[in-house]
Every structure is written in C-alpha cells, then in structure tokens.
Design an enzyme around this catalytic site. Sequence first.
Site, short mmCIF file in Angstrom:
data_model
loop_
_atom_site.label_atom_id
_atom_site.label_comp_id
_atom_site.label_asym_id
_atom_site.label_seq_id
_atom_site.Cartn_x
_atom_site.Cartn_y
_atom_site.Cartn_z
N ASP A 13 17.10 -15.88 -26.97
CA ASP A 13 16.97 -16.05 -25.59
C ASP A 13 18.89 -15.07 -24.51
OD1 ASP A 13 14.79 -16.88 -25.68
OD2 ASP A 13 15.33 -19.59 -26.07
N LYS A 16 17.97 -10.19 -23.84
CA LYS A 16 18.00 -8.89 -24.09
C LYS A 16 16.42 -7.78 -23.70
CE LYS A 16 16.99 -11.32 -28.22
NZ LYS A 16 16.81 -12.12 -28.26
N GLY A 40 10.45 -14.29 -26.18
CA GLY A 40 10.25 -14.95 -25.14
C GLY A 40 11.28 -13.99 -24.17
N HIS A 41 11.12 -12.69 -23.88
CA HIS A 41 11.71 -12.18 -22.81
C HIS A 41 10.92 -11.90 -21.23
CE1 HIS A 41 12.30 -9.54 -26.80
NE2 HIS A 41 12.56 -10.88 -26.70
N THR A 42 12.02 -12.64 -20.84
CA THR A 42 11.31 -12.82 -18.61
C THR A 42 12.13 -11.28 -18.23
OG1 THR A 42 11.08 -14.79 -19.33
CG2 THR A 42 11.16 -13.89 -17.10
N THR A 129 7.98 -21.99 -33.67
CA THR A 129 7.40 -20.62 -32.39
C THR A 129 5.89 -21.30 -32.84
OG1 THR A 129 6.71 -18.57 -32.70
CG2 THR A 129 8.98 -19.54 -31.54
N GLN A 223 15.17 -12.30 -31.55
CA GLN A 223 15.97 -13.10 -31.83
C GLN A 223 16.98 -12.82 -31.68
OE1 GLN A 223 12.67 -13.00 -34.28
NE2 GLN A 223 11.80 -13.78 -32.59
N LYS A 330 24.87 -13.50 -18.10
CA LYS A 330 24.20 -15.13 -17.34
C LYS A 330 25.85 -15.88 -17.23
CE LYS A 330 20.49 -17.05 -18.17
NZ LYS A 330 19.18 -18.08 -17.96
N ILE A 331 27.12 -14.82 -16.59
CA ILE A 331 27.57 -15.28 -16.13
C ILE A 331 27.95 -16.32 -15.15
CG2 ILE A 331 28.98 -13.16 -15.09
CD1 ILE A 331 31.38 -14.85 -17.08
N THR A 413 24.33 -10.15 -13.94
CA THR A 413 24.61 -11.65 -13.64
C THR A 413 23.64 -11.96 -12.61
OG1 THR A 413 25.71 -9.73 -11.20
CG2 THR A 413 27.48 -10.43 -12.40
P1 GDP Z 1 15.07 -12.61 -24.47
O1 GDP Z 1 14.66 -13.40 -25.05
O2 GDP Z 1 16.88 -12.48 -25.20
O3 GDP Z 1 15.26 -11.39 -23.34
O4 GDP Z 1 15.97 -13.53 -23.80
P2 GDP Z 1 15.29 -14.67 -22.30
O5 GDP Z 1 14.50 -14.08 -21.29
O6 GDP Z 1 14.02 -15.55 -23.16
O7 GDP Z 1 15.52 -16.02 -21.79
C1 GDP Z 1 17.02 -15.18 -20.56
C2 GDP Z 1 16.86 -15.90 -19.28
O8 GDP Z 1 17.44 -16.20 -18.22
C3 GDP Z 1 15.76 -14.92 -18.34
O9 GDP Z 1 15.51 -15.98 -17.60
C4 GDP Z 1 16.74 -13.93 -17.73
O10 GDP Z 1 15.16 -13.40 -16.59
C5 GDP Z 1 17.36 -14.71 -17.78
N1 GDP Z 1 18.93 -13.28 -16.83
C6 GDP Z 1 18.77 -13.05 -18.02
N2 GDP Z 1 19.85 -11.91 -17.49
C7 GDP Z 1 20.53 -13.22 -16.42
C8 GDP Z 1 21.58 -13.15 -15.76
O11 GDP Z 1 22.64 -12.69 -15.41
N3 GDP Z 1 21.59 -14.19 -15.15
C9 GDP Z 1 20.71 -15.52 -14.79
N4 GDP Z 1 21.06 -16.45 -14.24
N5 GDP Z 1 19.91 -15.16 -15.07
C10 GDP Z 1 19.50 -14.35 -16.40
P1 IMO Z 2 13.38 -14.04 -27.79
O1 IMO Z 2 13.79 -12.80 -28.79
C1 IMO Z 2 15.50 -17.83 -29.35
C2 IMO Z 2 13.15 -19.93 -33.09
C3 IMO Z 2 12.38 -21.27 -33.14
C4 IMO Z 2 13.08 -21.63 -33.98
C5 IMO Z 2 12.94 -20.66 -35.34
C6 IMO Z 2 11.58 -20.35 -35.68
O2 IMO Z 2 13.23 -15.05 -27.04
O3 IMO Z 2 15.19 -14.05 -27.82
P2 IMO Z 2 9.88 -18.76 -35.72
O4 IMO Z 2 8.58 -19.42 -35.18
O5 IMO Z 2 10.57 -17.26 -35.55
O6 IMO Z 2 9.56 -19.21 -37.09
O7 IMO Z 2 10.76 -19.93 -35.49
O8 IMO Z 2 13.47 -19.37 -34.64
N1 IMO Z 2 12.56 -18.63 -32.47
C7 IMO Z 2 13.37 -18.62 -31.26
N2 IMO Z 2 14.37 -18.72 -30.44
N3 IMO Z 2 13.90 -17.43 -28.66
C8 IMO Z 2 13.29 -16.52 -30.16
O9 IMO Z 2 13.27 -15.40 -29.75
C9 IMO Z 2 13.28 -16.78 -30.48
N4 IMO Z 2 11.77 -16.52 -31.90
C10 IMO Z 2 12.21 -17.51 -32.51
O10 IMO Z 2 12.45 -22.18 -32.27
O11 IMO Z 2 14.38 -22.43 -34.45
MG MG Z 3 13.69 -15.09 -25.50
#
Ligand code: GDP
Ligand code: IMO
Ligand code: MG
Length: 429
Positions: A13, A16, A40-42, A129, A223, A330-331, A413
């Site tokens: 999270d 990426k 989970g990528h947003t 998950t 991850q 996320k600075i 940012t």
């Molecule tokens: P990932 O799993 O590594 O792709 O990350 P996630 O999408 O799960 O979580 C990152 C969250 O932070 C998402 O809701 C993004 O929209 C948000 N995000 C990404 N970069 C930035 C940033 O520079 N600033 C802020 N405020 N939010 C960000």
């Molecule tokens: P992204 O790609 C954050 C964590 C789960 C749990 C552990 C094992 O969005 O960064 P699993 O279902 O893989 O067997 O769970 O790994 N986990 C993550 N935490 N971001 C993820 O993916 C994750 N994928 C799995 O919360 O602690």
């Molecule tokens: Mg994620």
Amino acid sequence: MANVTVIGAQWGDEGKGKIVDWLASRADAVVRFQGGHNAGHTLVIDGEVYKLSLLPSGIVSGTMSMIGNGVVLDPWALRDEIAKLESQGVEITADNLAVADNCPLILPLHRDLDALREGAAGKGKIGTTGRGIGPAYEDKVGRRAIRVCDLAHLDSLEPQLDRLCAHHDALRAGFDQPPVDREALLDELRDVADFVLRFAQPVWKRLKKVRKAGAKILFEGAQGVLLDVDHGTYPFVTSSNTVSGTAASGSGLGPNSTGYVLGIVKAYTTRVGSGPFPTELDDEIGQGIGERGHEFGTVTGRQRRVGWFDAVLVRQTCAVSGVTGIALTKIDVLDGLETVKICTGYRLHGNVYDYLPSHAADQAAVEPIYEEMEGWSESTVGARSYADLPANAIKYIQRVQELIECPVALVSTSPERDDTILMRDPFVD
Ligand code: GDP
Ligand code: IMO
Ligand code: MG
C-alpha cells in the site's frame, strides 16, 4: 536501462498502483509477476477512481498488460474485475491483456481453507485478505495445482482432481468440513474457462518478442518486501516472493532484463493485518495521519495500522531488493505536523541494531530509536516540482535518502496521476 521493476519497499500500500499507472504511459508493456487479487491498487485520474486487484495497473492507460506465471489467478475474480473496469470505460481485449497459460489457479477450495485456518488461529492469525493466496501457492509448489492451460482440457481433469482433492479432503476433514464437491467445481470451471482462455498465452514468448523489438517493459510488483515469504516479517507475510528478483522468474525473462529497480516508499509507515510494527503509533498523531492518508485497505476495507517512517526497515528492503532509486509517496499527508520522527535504529536487550533481526519475538520486542525533525506548515498537496516543496519537506526527503542509502527518483504529492515530481527518469537512468 530501458526496463523498470516497481516493488513495494514496506508492508504494501505504498502507492505502487499510482506510480505504475504514471510510468505506464512511458512503457510499451506492463507485467505483474507475483501475488494475486490480494493486491489493492487505487488509481485516480482526473477525479475518476479505479480500483485494481489482479489486473496490471497499466491497463487503465491502455498499455499492453500481462499477468505473468508467478501470479496466482482467480479466474472468477478476473472476470469480475474486467467487467467492473469495462463499466468505467476501460477497454480490455486480447489485444491489450495477456494471461500466462502456466499461472496456477486460485479455486474456491483455496478460499475455504484460508478462511478455515484464519478462523481457527484465534490471536495467532495472520490477518490474510481471505483470497486463498497461501493455499494456492502451497498447491503450486506441491505440484497439484490446476493451471490456466488446464481450462482447455477440462474433460481430462480427473487425475489432477484426484491428486488435488486427496490433499484438500484430508485437510477439510480436520475442520469437520465435507469433501470438495468435484462436480460443482468442474461446473464452475466450465463456466469461466472460455472467458479466461481468450487471454491465455505463453507470456514468456510474448515478452521475448516485445524485448527483441526494443520495447520498454514495466514489471509491477504487488505487496511489499516486508511481506516477502523469505525476507519479510515471517510468519506474518504473504506467500510469494515480493522482492525484485521475482520479476524475472514470475514473468519469464532473465534477471538481465528487469532493469532499474524502483522501490515505492511511503513517507510514513502502514501495515494491514497482524505482525510486528516497531514504529506503530497508538495515539492521536497516528490517527490523524491515518485519516489524512485515508488508510483503509482497498481489498478488505480494514483500517491500516500507522506509524513513523522506519529508515532501518527501508534500508534493509532496498538492500535485499537491489533498489536503484525510490519513489517517495504521500509526503503531503505529513503536512501540518509540528515535528516528524524517523526511526534510525532499534534497541533490543541493551544492544543497538541497525537491521531488523529475523526472529519473530525479537521483531516484536525491538524499540525504535528516533531522530526528530521540524515539520512544515505549508501544503505540499499537488506539488509538481521540487522547488514547490517547503524547505523542511526537502530536508525530510534528503534525510530519508541519506538514511536508507538510496536516491529519491520520484516524489508523489497526491493520489492524482499527474501530481508527481520527477527527479530522475527510471527509464533513462
Ligand atoms: P498500492 O497497493 O501500493 O498500489 O497502494 P494503495 O492504492 O493500496 O494505497 C495507496 C493509497 O494512497 C491510494 O488510495 C492512493 O490513491 C493514495 N496515494 C498514492 N499516492 C499518494 C500521494 O502521494 N498522496 C496522497 N495523499 N495519496 C496518495
Ligand atoms: P498491495 O499490493 C498490504 C497482507 C495481508 C496479511 C498478509 C497475508 O495492495 O500493496 P495474504 O492474503 O496475502 O495471504 O495475506 O499480507 N497483504 C497486504 N497488505 N497490501 C497488500 O497488497 C497486501 N497483500 C497482502 O493483510 O497481513
Ligand atoms: Mg494496496
């Protein structure tokens, strides 16, 4: 270096998805190489929000996207995710999506087992998950997986089902569960087979062709390194290797093709699920950061645990993953804090550590040693040039860079695609 490998350098999270989407416009192909729909990528593009779990984040920008053999693929989740993105106007066809025909499948019995084990584990649960990731990888290395290519041979699946069910029926009996309903499983596979097979192909071969043509390839990790099954906070990890080296084995190109390793690093730390977290904050500062950063899981909606930036961990993950440079995300979430802290070492049983020891009990017991810096009151939200950042934010970034012994290539940012500061282009570095 023409190619770039993106990996998470903390517990996932890190942002990426946003960075991969942004880089995808400079790439000719994007490949996922491990994990599954636990990711989970947003992405936020002109205010529109896209949530991806299994599809490569390049798909939204229209870049050729591939799911490599290292991914465990839930075929029904793939179908649902494609339908959802199509409803948002993203076109997905065999021209812009390829799925490796040697990917192992995640089946309903894997999800069952994941839930049964977590349910029985009580306080010792991993906090997965619940997507069946661990059991599916176990069946892959146990040589009893059903794979994408098997979907074209469902009429001769019986011997494979015998092997698979012999294993699962015994495990299920231990949880007082009935044996696998083989007919129902076959029906479900028949229902989804044609849909998946239209994308199925030897991805290694496609990549070979793309590489020969001189195309730029972006390898997308899911991850983070601290969730790596070897290098992470074992046993509180996922079941795949999340380090950069997996980009080669999980896609079918050699390690000389994976290029610049871009570690994605959040300006603070979060973790979802159980396990050690040395810099975790249980106070209102942590709560404030979590709220400003919207730290809720994309996949499960769970609240993410929040803590200060841990330079010890990131120095370690950059080392084990051969990170060339990082994207600091996320600075902006740290804006307005009077002081910010960075963990520079650990204290354990009277000794000082400059790394995270391997034993789970030691990982749980380490006490962070902090360095305190002055915060910044100005907003960094949406900054698109380094010069737009307040002096103290620049000092913070420079200190992070020094402590992790790795240069910063990008700074993010805001969630929006274009709110990104490019300092060194990973595709040309
Ligand atoms: P990932 O799993 O590594 O792709 O990350 P996630 O999408 O799960 O979580 C990152 C969250 O932070 C998402 O809701 C993004 O929209 C948000 N995000 C990404 N970069 C930035 C940033 O520079 N600033 C802020 N405020 N939010 C960000
Ligand atoms: P992204 O790609 C954050 C964590 C789960 C749990 C552990 C094992 O969005 O960064 P699993 O279902 O893989 O067997 O769970 O790994 N986990 C993550 N935490 N971001 C993820 O993916 C994750 N994928 C799995 O919360 O602690
Ligand atoms: Mg994620």
